[in-house]
Design a protein around this motif. Structure first.
Motif, PDB file in Angstrom:
ATOM      1  N   VAL A   1      -2.628   2.044 -11.368  1.00 30.76           N
ATOM      2  CA  VAL A   1      -2.431   2.717 -10.087  1.00 30.76           C
ATOM      3  C   VAL A   1      -3.773   3.139  -9.508  1.00 30.76           C
ATOM      4  N   ARG A   2      -4.633   3.696 -10.330  1.00 23.91           N
ATOM      5  CA  ARG A   2      -5.928   4.175  -9.846  1.00 23.91           C
ATOM      6  C   ARG A   2      -6.813   3.012  -9.410  1.00 23.91           C
ATOM      7  N   ALA A   3      -6.803   1.927 -10.178  1.00 24.06           N
ATOM      8  CA  ALA A   3      -7.609   0.755  -9.801  1.00 24.06           C
ATOM      9  C   ALA A   3      -7.097   0.148  -8.494  1.00 24.06           C
ATOM     10  N   GLY A   4      -5.782   0.048  -8.368  1.00 29.61           N
ATOM     11  CA  GLY A   4      -5.212  -0.513  -7.149  1.00 29.61           C
ATOM     12  C   GLY A   4      -5.479   0.350  -5.932  1.00 29.61           C
TER      13      GLY A   4
ATOM     14  N   PRO B   1       0.812  -1.218   0.000  1.00 27.48           N
ATOM     15  CA  PRO B   1       0.000   0.000   0.000  1.00 27.48           C
ATOM     16  C   PRO B   1       0.845   1.268   0.000  1.00 27.48           C
ATOM     17  N   GLY B   2       2.012   1.246   0.679  1.00 30.79           N
ATOM     18  CA  GLY B   2       2.875   2.418   0.711  1.00 30.79           C
ATOM     19  C   GLY B   2       3.413   2.756  -0.660  1.00 30.79           C
ATOM     20  N   LYS B   3       3.861   1.754  -1.393  1.00 30.19           N
ATOM     21  CA  LYS B   3       4.357   1.969  -2.750  1.00 30.19           C
ATOM     22  C   LYS B   3       3.235   2.452  -3.665  1.00 30.19           C
ATOM     23  N   LEU B   4       2.054   1.873  -3.505  1.00 27.36           N
ATOM     24  CA  LEU B   4       0.909   2.267  -4.318  1.00 27.36           C
ATOM     25  C   LEU B   4       0.502   3.703  -4.017  1.00 27.36           C
TER      26      LEU B   4
END
Length: 281
Positions: free
Chosen positions: A265-268, A233-236
């Motif tokens: 990126v937006r979906a994740g 989550p931090g990388k995302l």
């Protein structure tokens, strides 16, 4: 499923516990901020719903920091007076706590937090590499920090939480947040979306990037994960923060995100946001 079943869900408990650990320094006795009906901002304010979403606030916070560091005065204050090299997570956590306290906590706690920040800023002063003086309590520097934070937080919430938000609600958010900006000593302050956009556009000629900017950005975008659970989550969130920047900002930072990566990126990020909302529901 009953309310008892929901609160006893082990997955929910694990997610909530990890988020609490990330945003609260247990060694200092910190606990989550308690919401008060006597807060600086009313429970019915737009800010209460914008600032209550963990995933979008993380992405917005990263975007705002990347914008702030492009101003030579803000960069110098961080470079000369901060331990960001060894404790970037702590810096991010303190910023998040300031936002939570000034949004949700009792008015007395929020006002005490603002006084503390202003007193810390009193000692943050020095000279830029070209010899020009700077000080953290400069109203214009505070205004740059304020406008980049508010617009980034709002843009992240619109993208991941409320894409249908009206222009009127967006303007109310800026008007509400001006209360906090004014208490910190920032001037001028945007009170509408148009004013915020204009302030950022007007500041562009003064923005710069150098080797120091690159080092700060690297630490923002590649934070040390507190655990494997927080690493992805931090990388995302870092990628989502870059994705929120106005098109000219990544170029100044020397970043070149792929347009093909943006949908992923937006979906994740939306998936993480929905999981966190489920855990805290």
């Amino acid at each position: 499923m009953s309310k008892g079943d929901l609160t006893s869900n082990p997955v929910k408990r694990a997610i909530r516990r990890k988020i609490v650990e990330i945003f609260n320094d247990r060694e200092r006795g910190e606990a989550p901020v308690v919401r008060s009906r006597n807060a600086l901002l009313a429970p019915t304010s737009v800010a209460w719903r914008v600032h209550g979403d963990v995933a979008s606030m993380m992405a917005g916070g990263i975007a705002s920091l990347l914008l702030q560091m492009l101003h030579p005065g803000v960069l110098a204050g961080v470079w000369d007076h901060s331990n960001f090299r060894t404790d970037m997570h702590g810096r991010l956590r303190r910023t998040a706590r300031f936002i939570a306290t000034t949004t949700y906590a009792d008015r007395s706690e929020a006002e005490a937090m603002i006084r503390h920040v202003r007193s810390v800023h009193d000692g943050v002063k020095g000279h830029l590499p070209d010899g020009a003086a700077y000080e953290a309590n400069d109203p214009m520097l505070l205004a740059w920090v304020h406008v980049t934070e508010t617009r980034s937080f709002l843009d992240a919430w619109i993208r991941y939480g409320e894409p249908w938000m009206s222009r009127g609600a967006q303007d109310r958010y800026f008007a509400e947040m001006a209360v906090i900006g004014r208490a910190l000593g920032a001037e001028p302050l945007p009170r509408t979306r148009a004013e915020a956009d204009r302030m950022i556009a007007d500041m562009r000629p003064a923005l710069r990037a150098d080797a120091r900017t690159a080092e700060v950005a690297r630490l923002i975008l590649r934070p040390v994960a507190t655990s494997r659970l927080a690493a992805v989550p931090g990388k995302l969130a870092a990628q989502a923060g870059v994705d929120l920047l106005p098109p000219w900002a990544p170029a100044l930072h020397g970043l070149s995100p792929s347009p093909l990566q943006a949908p992923l990126v937006r979906a994740g990020t939306l998936g993480v946001a929905q999981a966190l909302r489920w855990a805290f529901r």
